[in-house]
Design an enzyme around this catalytic site. Structure first.
Site, PDB file in Angstrom:
ATOM      1  CB  CYS A 178      -0.891  -0.032   1.238  1.00 23.80           C
ATOM      2  SG  CYS A 178      -1.776   1.503   1.513  1.00 23.80           S
ATOM      3  CE1 TYR A 237      -5.176   1.745  -5.090  1.00 27.82           C
ATOM      4  CE2 TYR A 237      -3.562   3.523  -5.120  1.00 27.82           C
ATOM      5  CZ  TYR A 237      -3.952   2.262  -4.702  1.00 27.82           C
ATOM      6  OH  TYR A 237      -3.114   1.513  -3.916  1.00 27.82           O
TER       7      TYR A 237
END
Ligand SMILES: N[C@@H](CCC(=O)N[C@@H](CS)C(=O)NCC(=O)O)C(=O)O
Length: 316
Positions: A57, A184
């Site tokens: 992440c 994203y």
């Protein structure tokens, strides 16, 4: 992948896409500070706080980097979730989490607040004393690491200096919207239009960065600031993950001369290389996002070398 509703885990793919197919990120809910002020619920103490991260992440990665840079390794303990995030969300693995032996991160959110609703994300900064989440927003966690523990560590390095804050915020804002979150938005778009928009905005910003880094060594001022680290965690994943998996493929990052030299330089800052694990990262993205990659095949790809010599000192 899912979310908490009414105290229960619901296995569901991103519900956060608008009707036009644009990916929208949910705001983080736990936003406490750590400070030595008298009325502070959370004061700086060695051994009191625990950081839960995924090495995949980019948001959690920032907090890991700051833990290294600010010499907090002995003050704040850390644990890493399993690479794959499947129907139960972030998974603590066979032995459970190191504090309570819970199986999944959603159980930790429920322990912090049984009425919590929404997504269960990392990073999580946990308070062992009051058994709750201090903060789950990476931007705030890195600022807190930047200064809250200075008296305990004696490390006063400042990545958010007062005189540069205004410019740091301006740069951060474009980078967040079009690069950090931009990849994203491209990857999780569910319409061609939403993808196209994210793609064009992303590469416009990378062109802007390439130009900026041809004239200056770091993003803001003459020193490394939080703006550089916030950008770095997205850039270091670019060729391994975002280029293929998220379809950010106008070109590879290694084809940007100045940006890739800059990434190599940051990678070589003491303590940073050991926070990067691209094999784990690839497994996470390619095997967890079933709607994007249903076969879960993790592409092999050439091994990248971020330690290639660079001559940035001589350029400027
Ligand atoms: N705004 C948060 C975002 C954190 C975030 O979205 N983390 C992702 C991993 S990269 C996550 O945990 N996603 C799980 C989910 O959304 O279900 C931050 O910067 O801390």
């Amino acid at each position: 992948m899912g979310l908490l509703v009414n105290g229960k885990w619901v296995d569901q793919w991103y519900d956060t896409n608008k009707s036009d197919g644009t990916f929208v990120r949910q705001d983080s809910r736990f936003r406490n500070q750590i400070s030595s002020k008298d009325d502070s619920k959370f004061i700086p103490e060695a051994g009191r706080y625990h950081l839960y991260v995924s090495l995949a992440c980019p948001w959690a990665h920032r907090t890991l980097i700051f833990r290294q840079l600010k010499q907090l390794e002995d003050i704040i303990s850390v644990s890493v979730v399993e690479a794959k995030m499947m129907e139960n969300g972030w998974d603590f693995g066979e032995n459970g989490d190191p504090l309570y032996q819970l199986d999944y991160a959603y159980e930790l959110y429920l322990k912090a607040d049984p009425s919590y609703e929404g997504r269960v994300t990392v990073p999580i900064l946990w308070d062992k004393k009051t058994q709750t989440i201090v903060n789950n927003e990476s931007i705030e966690i890195i600022r807190l690491f930047n200064s809250a523990f200075n008296e305990l560590t004696g490390n006063t390095d400042d990545y958010f200096p007062v005189e540069l804050r205004e410019e740091i915020e301006i740069v951060n804002s474009r980078i967040y919207d079009t690069i950090n979150n931009g990849v994203y938005k491209a990857g999780f778009a569910t319409t061609q239009e939403a993808y196209n928009l994210a793609y064009y905005e992303l590469f416009d910003s990378l062109d802007w960065l390439e130009e900026r880094l041809s004239k200056q060594r770091y993003l803001v001022g003459e020193q490394i600031t939080e703006a550089d680290w916030r950008l770095f965690t997205t850039l270091i994943r670019f060729d391994a993950v975002y280029h293929g998996h998220f379809k950010c493929n106008r070109q590879k990052l290694s084809e940007f001369h100045h940006i890739s030299n800059y990434v190599n330089e940051l990678y070589q800052v003491k303590g940073v290389a050991e926070t990067v694990d691209l094999e784990y990262t690839k497994v996470h993205y390619y095997a967890s996002h079933l709607t994007i990659n249903p076969t879960q095949i993790v592409p092999l790809g050439a091994k990248q070398n971020f330690t290639a010599p660079h001559n940035r000192e001589r350029i400027y």
